[in-house]
Design a protein around this motif. Structure first.
Motif, mmCIF file in Angstrom:
data_model
loop_
_atom_site.group_PDB
_atom_site.id
_atom_site.type_symbol
_atom_site.label_atom_id
_atom_site.label_comp_id
_atom_site.label_asym_id
_atom_site.label_seq_id
_atom_site.Cartn_x
_atom_site.Cartn_y
_atom_site.Cartn_z
ATOM 1 N N MET A 1 4.429 -72.563 -28.529
ATOM 2 C CA MET A 1 4.413 -71.074 -29.095
ATOM 3 C C MET A 1 3.814 -70.319 -27.820
ATOM 4 S SD MET A 1 2.322 -69.379 -32.188
ATOM 5 C CE MET A 1 3.474 -70.442 -33.254
ATOM 6 N N LYS A 2 4.312 -69.050 -27.516
ATOM 7 C CA LYS A 2 3.673 -68.099 -26.518
ATOM 8 C C LYS A 2 2.424 -67.783 -26.887
ATOM 9 C CE LYS A 2 7.508 -65.904 -26.534
ATOM 10 N NZ LYS A 2 8.511 -64.896 -26.592
ATOM 11 N N GLU A 3 1.693 -67.464 -25.873
ATOM 12 C CA GLU A 3 0.083 -67.104 -26.103
ATOM 13 C C GLU A 3 0.168 -65.601 -26.006
ATOM 14 O OE1 GLU A 3 -4.110 -67.082 -23.859
ATOM 15 O OE2 GLU A 3 -2.640 -68.070 -22.955
ATOM 16 N N ARG A 4 -0.362 -64.909 -27.025
ATOM 17 C CA ARG A 4 -0.497 -63.513 -27.375
ATOM 18 C C ARG A 4 -1.553 -63.008 -26.170
ATOM 19 N NH1 ARG A 4 0.538 -60.427 -31.127
ATOM 20 N NH2 ARG A 4 -1.654 -60.001 -31.935
ATOM 21 N N THR A 5 -1.039 -61.978 -25.745
ATOM 22 C CA THR A 5 -2.157 -61.524 -24.658
ATOM 23 C C THR A 5 -2.862 -60.220 -25.448
ATOM 24 O OG1 THR A 5 -0.471 -60.349 -23.922
ATOM 25 C CG2 THR A 5 -0.819 -62.172 -22.748
ATOM 26 N N HIS A 6 -2.663 -59.898 -26.553
ATOM 27 C CA HIS A 6 -3.745 -58.671 -27.121
ATOM 28 C C HIS A 6 -4.150 -59.370 -28.345
ATOM 29 C CE1 HIS A 6 0.440 -57.895 -28.978
ATOM 30 N NE2 HIS A 6 -0.358 -57.525 -29.909
ATOM 31 N N LYS A 7 -5.167 -58.742 -28.841
ATOM 32 C CA LYS A 7 -6.046 -59.347 -29.813
ATOM 33 C C LYS A 7 -6.091 -58.583 -31.483
ATOM 34 C CE LYS A 7 -7.614 -62.101 -26.764
ATOM 35 N NZ LYS A 7 -6.904 -63.595 -26.822
ATOM 36 N N LEU A 8 -4.992 -57.737 -31.645
ATOM 37 C CA LEU A 8 -4.666 -57.266 -32.924
ATOM 38 C C LEU A 8 -4.524 -58.002 -33.684
ATOM 39 C CD1 LEU A 8 -2.484 -54.307 -31.788
ATOM 40 C CD2 LEU A 8 -4.732 -53.903 -32.356
ATOM 41 N N LYS A 9 -5.017 -57.911 -35.035
ATOM 42 C CA LYS A 9 -4.910 -58.767 -36.026
ATOM 43 C C LYS A 9 -3.709 -58.089 -36.717
ATOM 44 C CE LYS A 9 -6.607 -60.243 -40.689
ATOM 45 N NZ LYS A 9 -7.815 -59.963 -41.689
ATOM 46 N N ARG A 10 -2.882 -59.055 -36.995
ATOM 47 C CA ARG A 10 -1.287 -59.007 -37.368
ATOM 48 C C ARG A 10 -1.326 -58.962 -39.094
ATOM 49 N NH1 ARG A 10 3.129 -61.706 -33.320
ATOM 50 N NH2 ARG A 10 3.338 -59.844 -31.997
ATOM 51 N N GLU A 11 -0.549 -58.143 -39.474
ATOM 52 C CA GLU A 11 -0.326 -58.240 -41.139
ATOM 53 C C GLU A 11 1.051 -59.228 -41.312
ATOM 54 O OE1 GLU A 11 -2.333 -57.113 -43.061
ATOM 55 O OE2 GLU A 11 -3.436 -55.634 -42.139
ATOM 56 N N VAL A 12 0.698 -60.102 -42.006
ATOM 57 C CA VAL A 12 1.905 -61.289 -42.196
ATOM 58 C C VAL A 12 2.764 -60.810 -43.340
ATOM 59 C CG1 VAL A 12 2.346 -63.717 -42.760
ATOM 60 C CG2 VAL A 12 0.350 -62.896 -40.863
ATOM 61 N N LEU A 13 4.066 -60.702 -43.186
ATOM 62 C CA LEU A 13 4.867 -60.277 -44.251
ATOM 63 C C LEU A 13 6.019 -60.968 -44.248
ATOM 64 C CD1 LEU A 13 4.361 -56.260 -43.695
ATOM 65 C CD2 LEU A 13 3.881 -57.649 -45.765
ATOM 66 N N PHE A 14 6.507 -61.745 -45.025
ATOM 67 C CA PHE A 14 7.715 -62.398 -45.161
ATOM 68 C C PHE A 14 7.649 -63.601 -44.105
ATOM 69 C CE2 PHE A 14 8.499 -58.372 -46.458
ATOM 70 C CZ PHE A 14 8.893 -58.368 -47.693
ATOM 71 N N GLY A 15 6.400 -64.048 -43.556
ATOM 72 C CA GLY A 15 6.145 -65.244 -42.634
ATOM 73 C C GLY A 15 6.230 -64.632 -41.289
ATOM 74 N N VAL A 16 6.566 -63.280 -41.186
ATOM 75 C CA VAL A 16 6.471 -62.713 -39.654
ATOM 76 C C VAL A 16 4.965 -61.868 -39.698
ATOM 77 C CG1 VAL A 16 7.450 -60.849 -38.095
ATOM 78 C CG2 VAL A 16 8.704 -62.546 -39.771
ATOM 79 N N GLY A 17 4.260 -61.861 -38.502
ATOM 80 C CA GLY A 17 3.225 -61.088 -38.378
ATOM 81 C C GLY A 17 3.444 -59.970 -37.521
ATOM 82 N N VAL A 18 3.357 -58.767 -38.254
ATOM 83 C CA VAL A 18 3.627 -57.370 -37.515
ATOM 84 C C VAL A 18 2.404 -56.743 -37.119
ATOM 85 C CG1 VAL A 18 4.762 -55.302 -38.324
ATOM 86 C CG2 VAL A 18 5.533 -57.340 -39.488
ATOM 87 N N ASP A 19 2.496 -56.220 -35.996
ATOM 88 C CA ASP A 19 1.288 -55.429 -35.504
ATOM 89 C C ASP A 19 1.192 -54.109 -36.230
ATOM 90 O OD1 ASP A 19 0.456 -57.257 -33.042
ATOM 91 O OD2 ASP A 19 2.565 -56.442 -32.261
ATOM 92 N N PRO A 20 -0.123 -53.886 -36.674
ATOM 93 C CA PRO A 20 -0.201 -52.668 -37.256
ATOM 94 C C PRO A 20 -0.601 -51.429 -36.279
ATOM 95 C CG PRO A 20 -2.413 -53.718 -37.324
ATOM 96 C CD PRO A 20 -1.021 -54.756 -36.779
ATOM 97 N N LEU A 21 0.330 -50.864 -35.562
ATOM 98 C CA LEU A 21 0.440 -50.190 -34.496
ATOM 99 C C LEU A 21 1.013 -48.792 -34.961
ATOM 100 C CD1 LEU A 21 1.468 -52.262 -31.512
ATOM 101 C CD2 LEU A 21 -0.868 -51.466 -31.963
ATOM 102 N N THR A 22 0.386 -47.795 -34.392
ATOM 103 C CA THR A 22 1.238 -46.317 -34.467
ATOM 104 C C THR A 22 2.484 -46.304 -33.274
ATOM 105 O OG1 THR A 22 -0.463 -45.230 -33.209
ATOM 106 C CG2 THR A 22 -0.921 -45.208 -35.740
#
Length: 255
Positions: A1-22
């Motif tokens: 798995m690739k290492e994430r380079t930003h530290k935002l906490k993702r919202e997990v929906l349907f098994g996918v972590g979505v970034d809570p970004l505008t």
């Protein structure tokens, strides 16, 4: 798995972590990736992508491990609130693409366009002479090539070294191609843009603001291309609603 380079906490929906970004937060994060020379898959997730999960493990892995994942769909934002994992707003792919074109023109980031028909991409670039007169266009190529051509595409992109590559190719080929290019050391920001080339070329009209503001952009698109989109929206929407109900009942605790 690739290492994430930003530290935002993702919202997990349907098994996918979505970034809570505008939208603006996404643009700022993309700029950070450009400055840091970090190859990045910038992915927009909507109901159609969620519906496509679970068929191909490789596709699922690419989707779930993209470096930046936006909610590109009002249905996903609505579902996030129902499921108590709220996302701040829809980041529509075409809006994000235009924002990135704006900032690229201002800061001289180089861009490359890959996909669509030759006449569509050429008409789009012709429009850009007035819309983005100082845009640094590193190159373009239509989307009519096969997997056997991927090494040549990759070689050209490594030579051009664009900061951002906009890819207007259908899924899942688009996702497989992005994965290939990143593994083949093309150090760019990759953004799949769906039908944005068609809209920016003037080939297809985008929904008026009333439709956009009322989360009915899909209905306008359906009215433009009923034969192509009717089955996709009818069965796709039903499937997505059932997935939301399943997620709500299981509380996200499923395989």
């Amino acid at each position: 798995m690739k290492e994430r380079t930003h530290k935002l906490k993702r919202e997990v929906l349907f098994g996918v972590g979505v970034d809570p970004l505008t939208l603006q937060e996404t643009v700022s994060l993309v700029e950070q990736k450009i400055r840091d020379k970090k190859p990045t898959h910038l992915l927009g997730v909507n109901a159609d992508k969620i519906n496509g999960l679970g068929i191909d493990d490789k596709y699922d892995d690419i989707i779930k491990n993209a470096e930046i994942i936006n909610a590109d769909g009002a249905s996903l934002v609505i579902a996030s609130k129902i499921l108590k994992h709220p996302l701040p707003e829809r980041v529509a792919g075409i809006d994000l693409m235009q924002s990135l074109l704006d900032i690229s023109e201002k800061k001289n980031y180089s861009v490359y366009f890959l996909g669509s028909k030759q006449e569509v991409v050429e008409k789009m670039l012709s429009n850009f002479h007035s819309d983005y007169p100082k845009l640094n266009v590193a190159g373009y190529r239509n989307g009519y090539f096969t997997e056997a051509d991927w090494p040549a595409v990759s070689e050209e992109l490594r030579k051009k070294q664009p900061d951002i590559i906009f890819i207007g190719i259908t899924s899942p080929i688009k996702e497989y191609l992005i994965d290939y290019l990143m593994r083949d050391s093309v150090n760019s920001i990759f953004m799949g843009v769906g039908g944005s080339f068609d809209v920016l070329s003037g080939n297809i009209n985008r929904a008026p603001m009333w439709y956009q503001n009322h989360n009915l952009e899909w209905l306008y698109r359906l009215s433009q291309e009923p034969k192509r989109l009717f089955r996709r929206y009818l069965f796709g929407n039903i499937k997505f609603i059932l997935l939301v109900l399943r997620e709500k009942l299981l509380g996200g605790n499923h395989d």
